[in-house]
Design an enzyme around this catalytic site. Structure first.
Site, short mmCIF file in Angstrom:
data_model
loop_
_atom_site.label_atom_id
_atom_site.label_comp_id
_atom_site.label_asym_id
_atom_site.label_seq_id
_atom_site.Cartn_x
_atom_site.Cartn_y
_atom_site.Cartn_z
N GLN A 73 -2.15 7.09 -2.47
CA GLN A 73 -2.63 7.48 -3.79
C GLN A 73 -4.11 7.19 -3.96
OE1 GLN A 73 -2.94 4.57 -6.06
NE2 GLN A 73 -2.96 5.48 -8.11
N LYS A 87 -3.42 0.15 10.11
CA LYS A 87 -4.54 0.76 9.40
C LYS A 87 -5.77 0.91 10.29
CE LYS A 87 -3.58 -0.29 4.56
NZ LYS A 87 -4.08 -0.98 3.34
N ASP A 131 -8.46 -7.95 -2.01
CA ASP A 131 -7.63 -7.74 -3.18
C ASP A 131 -7.12 -9.03 -3.80
OD1 ASP A 131 -5.74 -8.64 -1.41
OD2 ASP A 131 -4.60 -6.78 -1.32
N CYS A 189 -2.70 -5.19 -9.09
CA CYS A 189 -2.53 -3.75 -9.25
C CYS A 189 -1.11 -3.30 -9.01
CB CYS A 189 -3.49 -3.00 -8.31
SG CYS A 189 -5.22 -3.16 -8.81
N CYS A 351 11.42 -10.12 -7.34
CA CYS A 351 10.47 -9.08 -7.73
C CYS A 351 10.09 -8.32 -6.46
CB CYS A 351 9.25 -9.67 -8.44
SG CYS A 351 8.29 -10.81 -7.43
#
Length: 393
Positions: A73, A87, A131, A189, A351
């Site tokens: 995204q 990656k 992050d 995020c 979670c």
């Protein structure tokens, strides 16, 4: 040849050379320069692409993750075929395809106090695309100690920030944020979301600051914090000054070597990973945790317990443990749902990967659920260790 540029280079970088402020000399400086990018995620993706396109001679990438479907995204270095692959392999191939003359170095590692100097030393400029707070403080401190300027960026929902730290006589990250926020105060995020184009804006600004610094042109964001509101499309700039009492870059620094940044930040990262603000990070096991193997044992044994998922509706739709008896109670609605829970039965909270579960357990124990525990690593750990067929995000 014209001033050291080949004919192909004059063609490739012609739009730079034609700018009086850049010219041949500025392009030559870019070709002779090096930039290290910490985190090949949402911020690192556009930064790496634009630096490679600009002809920065050597680009380094630090990351240890694999491409996930949810990355696409906003992480424009990757495509659908790359999902599940490291990656760094995809990033290297993409940058080589964009500009084969750029040397790309990769570091498949979690940046920490033990390897930071080895990885960060020797670069002309650093871009922090991490992050989490431990990595931000680590990169800042290491760059100050090495004398290497860095471009900072951060994103959440529709809002972004950017600046240049550790420049000569300029402020560092600690001048602005002396202490990290409590781990449960700032959502990440994965919980709050991020507009996909926002890291493209902020990462491009970081690349812009690197290019100006390396080419020796213009005014950088050193001494200023740029605030971006993509929803209102507003940009504001705040002046920030070097703090003479800063523990790292002040007149009499007290932090002169790298520290344990996870402990300093209250355990908000899993070994100081690098990404783009979208990763919910896993906490350490404690007395209020159980692991996924213990949960599976209890399920297989048919033991009685309550299993509560505190993620959001859209996350539940991606993957869930409904077959194991889980019920969805988003974290924000937990106080309203307390009366429907049985304090006499074991209560297992989960979670995505841990932090929201920790907060839920902390709250539940204050209201009488002494048997509440968190599933360490959350549903991601379940997918990785128990059910590899389960979708991850």
């Amino acid at each position: 040849m014209d001033g050291g540029l080949s004919r192909d280079e004059l063609v490739r970088y012609g739009r730079h050379v034609s700018i009086p402020e850049v010219g041949v000399e500025g392009q030559r400086r870019l070709l002779a320069s090096s930039v290290l990018i910490v985190g090949a995620g949402g911020l690192g993706s556009p930064a790496a692409l634009y630096l490679a396109a600009a002809g920065v001679g050597r680009i380094g990438l630090v990351d240890h993750d694999r491409v996930e479907l949810s990355n696409l995204q906003r992480q424009v270095l990757y495509d659908t075929d790359a999902v599940g692959t490291p990656k760094l392999a995809s990033a290297r191939a993409r940058l080589a395809g964009l500009n084969p003359d750029v040397a790309v170095e990769t570091f498949d590692a979690r940046l920490d106090s033990g390897n930071a100097f080895e990885i960060l030393e020797g670069w002309d400029f650093v871009i922090d695309g991490s992050d989490n707070f431990p990595t931000r403080y680590l990169v800042n401190d290491a760059c100050v100690m090495l004398g290497t300027p860095l471009a900072y960026g951060a994103i959440l929902r529709f809002e972004g920030q950017a600046s240049v730290f550790a420049a000569h006589d300029g402020p560092c990250y600690r001048c602005l944020f002396r202490d990290p926020p409590p781990p449960d105060l700032v959502p990440n995020c994965a919980e709050a979301g991020v507009l996909g184009v926002l890291p493209g804006i902020v990462g491009s600004i970081q690349a812009n600051e690197a290019i100006k610094w390396l080419a020796g042109i213009g005014d950088t964001l050193a001494g200023r914090l740029l605030l971006i509101d993509a929803l209102r499309m507003e940009f504001r700039s705040l002046d920030i000054a070097r703090d003479p009492e800063c523990v790292v870059c002040g007149s009499e620094p007290t932090v002169t070597e790298l520290i344990d940044y996870e402990r300093f930040c209250g355990g908000t990262a899993d070994g100081a990973s690098a990404g783009d603000g979208s990763a919910e990070t896993e906490g350490a096991m404690d007395d209020f945790d159980i692991d996924v193997h213990e949960l599976k044992r209890r399920i297989d044994a048919g033991e009685r317990f309550q299993l509560v998922d505190v993620r959001e509706d859209y996350e539940w739709a991606i993957c869930n443990l409904e077959d194991a008896g889980a019920r969805l109670v988003p974290l924000a609605t937990l106080p309203e749902a307390v009366e429907s829970l049985d304090a006499s039965e074991p209560l297992i909270i989960h979670c995505r990967s841990g932090p929201r579960g920790d907060r839920a357990v902390e709250y539940l124990r204050t209201v009488g659920f002494d048997n509440a525990v968190n599933l360490a690593g959350g549903i991601l750990a379940w997918a990785e260790e128990i059910d590899p067929a389960m979708p991850q995000y």
